[in-house]
Write an enzyme that holds these catalytic residues in place. Sequence first.
Site, PDB file in Angstrom:
ATOM      1  N   HIS A 271      -1.346   2.637  -5.080  1.00 50.08           N
ATOM      2  CA  HIS A 271      -0.987   4.027  -5.395  1.00 50.08           C
ATOM      3  C   HIS A 271       0.310   4.343  -4.666  1.00 50.08           C
ATOM      4  CE1 HIS A 271      -2.148   4.851  -1.295  1.00 50.08           C
ATOM      5  NE2 HIS A 271      -3.275   4.212  -1.522  1.00 50.08           N
TER       6      HIS A 271
ATOM      7  N   SER B 113      -7.269   3.861  -1.175  1.00 51.64           N
ATOM      8  CA  SER B 113      -7.052   2.411  -1.120  1.00 51.64           C
ATOM      9  C   SER B 113      -8.347   1.631  -1.338  1.00 51.64           C
ATOM     10  CB  SER B 113      -6.422   2.022   0.215  1.00 51.64           C
ATOM     11  OG  SER B 113      -5.134   2.577   0.301  1.00 51.64           O
TER      12      SER B 113
ATOM     13  N   THR C 148      -7.985  -2.113   2.048  1.00 54.37           N
ATOM     14  CA  THR C 148      -7.405  -3.018   1.040  1.00 54.37           C
ATOM     15  C   THR C 148      -7.918  -4.449   1.170  1.00 54.37           C
ATOM     16  OG1 THR C 148      -5.453  -1.589   1.037  1.00 54.37           O
ATOM     17  CG2 THR C 148      -5.252  -3.715  -0.080  1.00 54.37           C
TER      18      THR C 148
ATOM     19  N   ASP D 224       0.854  -1.194   0.000  1.00 55.45           N
ATOM     20  CA  ASP D 224       0.000   0.000   0.000  1.00 55.45           C
ATOM     21  C   ASP D 224       0.891   1.246   0.000  1.00 55.45           C
ATOM     22  OD1 ASP D 224      -1.901   2.085   0.624  1.00 55.45           O
ATOM     23  OD2 ASP D 224      -3.228   0.513   1.382  1.00 55.45           O
TER      24      ASP D 224
ATOM     25  N   GLU E 203      -0.863  -8.070   2.015  1.00 48.51           N
ATOM     26  CA  GLU E 203      -0.662  -6.625   1.953  1.00 48.51           C
ATOM     27  C   GLU E 203       0.415  -6.147   2.936  1.00 48.51           C
ATOM     28  OE1 GLU E 203      -3.626  -4.000   3.546  1.00 48.51           O
ATOM     29  OE2 GLU E 203      -3.031  -2.341   2.265  1.00 48.51           O
TER      30      GLU E 203
ATOM     31  N   HIS F 159      -2.019  10.674  -1.002  1.00 46.47           N
ATOM     32  CA  HIS F 159      -1.639   9.851  -2.147  1.00 46.47           C
ATOM     33  C   HIS F 159      -1.308  10.727  -3.351  1.00 46.47           C
ATOM     34  CE1 HIS F 159      -4.628   6.802  -0.218  1.00 46.47           C
ATOM     35  NE2 HIS F 159      -3.555   6.994   0.508  1.00 46.47           N
TER      36      HIS F 159
ATOM     37  N   ASP G 294       2.143   2.763   3.316  1.00 49.26           N
ATOM     38  CA  ASP G 294       1.260   3.927   3.115  1.00 49.26           C
ATOM     39  C   ASP G 294       1.212   4.837   4.343  1.00 49.26           C
ATOM     40  OD1 ASP G 294      -1.081   5.336   1.815  1.00 49.26           O
ATOM     41  OD2 ASP G 294      -2.121   4.468   3.540  1.00 49.26           O
TER      42      ASP G 294
ATOM     43  N   HIS H 161       1.945   8.816   4.682  1.00 47.37           N
ATOM     44  CA  HIS H 161       1.046   9.847   5.243  1.00 47.37           C
ATOM     45  C   HIS H 161       1.756  10.641   6.340  1.00 47.37           C
ATOM     46  CE1 HIS H 161      -2.758   9.024   3.229  1.00 47.37           C
ATOM     47  NE2 HIS H 161      -2.517   7.728   3.347  1.00 47.37           N
TER      48      HIS H 161
HETATM   49 MG    MG Z   1      -4.194  -0.759   2.632  1.00 46.77          MG
HETATM   50 ZN    ZN Z   2      -3.215   6.017   2.305  1.00 42.54          ZN
END
Ligand code: MG
Ligand code: ZN
Length: 362
Positions: free
Chosen positions: A296, A80, A133, A40, A248, A322, A253, A257
Amino acid sequence: MKKANWIFTLLLLSSLISGFSNPLTKAGKPVRNVILMIGDGMGTSEIYAGLTLNHGHLNLERMKNIGFSKTHSTSYVTDSGAGGTALATGHKTYNGAIGVDAAGNPVKTILEWAEEKGRATGLVVTCAVTHATPATFISHQASRNDYEIIAADFLKTDIDVFIGGGLNHFQKRKDGVDLTTKLRDKGYAIAHNLDEIKALKHGPVAGLLDTLHEPRWLDGRGDRLTESVHEAIRLLSMDKDGFFLMVEGSQIDWGGHANDINYIATEMVDFDKAIGEVLDFAEKNGETLVIVTADHETGGLSLNGGNLETGEIQAGFTLKDHTGVMVPVFSFGPYSEKFTGIQENTAIFYKMLDAFGFNTKK
Ligand code: MG
Ligand code: ZN
């Protein structure tokens, strides 16, 4: 021989030659297992950050077929929910959607296809199993925020193995219902740690290892992702018909962030360790297609300097959300050559269906 016949013969010959040239691909023979791994927020910068921290190498480099995925949802920049839905169902949808198309209609996921065709199925994540996800593979909801509703959707499937956090969404619910009791009634073992999963002789198992999300690797998660993947493959490969597994690396991710390069790089290396585990299995098995991609990129990460010996990285970020850049698609095993080139994220779903030999016409 007429010209048309010549062309036909040439086509036949070239398809035979290309079929023979790759020992793993017997032309047209469906694969037994598909393992889809989603980092992610994993763009090329996040990968190179992990590679730098790991002193110049990653298991990802073992995957020789490489392409790109266009990640846009109905918006230029995806989230996501929509990104997962594209990979899971082959539909571009609105941000926040879980397994529904742009009009809000439920659309069948690759996991549901696999289940319907008699394959074993699994999800392994480092967030809550109810998070966007993983949810896009087993649930159909208008909003990713309905965690307790998504938890209940696990009972509508016959998923064989799911491992991650999210126990609270099953047990500490507003409606007071204990879904772990319902899962047990359905035949699931409920495991709260890896040792309980390791002791199992067979599935199905709900591995709910944390109340909400799993801890960060930096906070002592250790090799839990790789070990969970190992256990999931052990249990799923008992099914002689094969399996579908989604893994995952959820928190790359979250490092993006937070604009926290140390968070990103450690989660990336951890995800790569799980990739190594999967590739070891796929190499021995020979009938397993492995795809590693992202939904992404997150953070607009750039690497402005660094040191491959010390693992030091000088990072720059453009935002705390993102971005719309393409993300890489790595593939390995039979059918892997189909995932090269630049493709829509939705195409990855259809290529997985083709690899399994599932008929989409009905
Ligand atoms: Mg995710
Ligand atoms: Zn995110």
